[in-house]
Design an enzyme around this catalytic site. Structure first.
Site, PDB file in Angstrom:
ATOM      1  N   CYS A 298       0.827  -1.213   0.000  1.00  0.00           N
ATOM      2  CA  CYS A 298       0.000   0.000   0.000  1.00  0.00           C
ATOM      3  C   CYS A 298       0.857   1.257   0.000  1.00  0.00           C
ATOM      4  O   CYS A 298       0.532   2.249  -0.658  1.00  0.00           O
ATOM      5  CB  CYS A 298      -0.920   0.008   1.218  1.00  0.00           C
ATOM      6  SG  CYS A 298      -2.076  -1.358   1.284  1.00  0.00           S
TER       7      CYS A 298
ATOM      8  N   ASP B 179     -20.577  12.712 -14.791  1.00  0.00           N
ATOM      9  CA  ASP B 179     -22.008  12.511 -14.543  1.00  0.00           C
ATOM     10  C   ASP B 179     -22.258  11.701 -13.284  1.00  0.00           C
ATOM     11  O   ASP B 179     -23.390  11.339 -12.992  1.00  0.00           O
ATOM     12  CB  ASP B 179     -22.663  11.820 -15.752  1.00  0.00           C
ATOM     13  CG  ASP B 179     -22.044  10.462 -16.068  1.00  0.00           C
ATOM     14  OD1 ASP B 179     -21.091  10.043 -15.368  1.00  0.00           O
ATOM     15  OD2 ASP B 179     -22.511   9.810 -17.022  1.00  0.00           O
TER      16      ASP B 179
END
Length: 242
Positions: A64, A158
């Site tokens: 990570c 959108d």
């Protein structure tokens, strides 16, 4: 739904019918969360930009750390493409802030004068990870609970899901490929074209087989090239990217 319940359902025959998660074209939930940038509401945070939400198993873990370091290095490239990034990890804000210093040090940057160029969501109760189908049942923490998988969600202006990729906790992501995918999504948005394998900006795009030669000639004044194939079918058609 709890993490334990999600894990128990994995072995049932109907689990895949009811698993939480997002489908392409779904409106992405406008959740409100605590982050290293303060409290944000996703849709308001994104505004009219594209968004990349990427999750991580835990803070202070090696893979990570390399991923967030690479994402930070590429942040200006995402900004050029009108994309905002936001990360998620199942730890608290205090851990996120401390971990951010390690990530900056991994990038050979001075933690005292810099901060990560994107927020990290605190999801210590795994509520968002469960709701979005992010958990990896094969990788567990010290308490036996599943870790968060390495999800990538790309959200359009959108607010609908345009792409999702799910990596296991053991496999680090290629953020250059995520940039390439963003380029493809933006190049094809609202246009009747597709991008072939290994496409990159500036390469030719593909004309869909459903489009007639007359339509193609009208829509693509730069010309359409058709590759000859043994089958004689003329479905491999290319045109310069406009």
């Amino acid at each position: 739904m709890s993490s334990e319940l999600l894990l128990n359902r994995r072995n049932t025959s109907t689990a895949t019918l009811n698993m939480p998660g997002m489908l392409l074209g779904d409106e992405f939930p406008n959740f409100e969360v605590e982050t290293t940038y303060g409290k944000i509401k996703l849709h308001e945070f994104l505004g009219d930009t594209w968004g990349v939400l990427f999750s991580h198993p835990r803070d202070y873990t090696p893979v990570c750390t390399t991923e967030l370091g690479r994402a930070a290095r590429l942040s200006s490239e995402f900004t050029k493409r009108n994309v905002k990034m936001i990360a998620l990890s199942i730890d608290c804000l205090e851990d996120h802030h401390g971990w951010s210093k390690d990530i900056l040090a991994y990038n050979c940057e001075e933690p005292a004068c810099c901060s990560l160029p994107f927020p990290i969501i605190a999801d210590s109760k795994r509520e968002l990870a469960v709701a979005l189908g992010m958990l990896d049942p094969d990788e567990k923490d010290k308490d036996g609970l599943p870790l968060t998988a390495r999800c990538v969600f790309i959200i359009g202006p959108d607010k609908r899901l345009k792409l999702s990729i799910l990596y296991p906790a053991t496999t680090g992501r290629n953020f250059d490929e995520i940039l390439r995918v963003v380029d493809s999504l933006q190049a094809t948005a609202g246009k009747r074209v597709a991008t072939p394998a290994d496409w990159k900006p500036g390469d030719c795009v593909m004309v869909p087989p459903s489009m007639s030669e007359e339509q193609a000639a009208s829509l693509f004044p730069a010309g359409v090239y058709t590759k000859d194939l043994p089958s004689g079918k003329k479905y491999l058609r290319y045109t310069p990217q406009q």
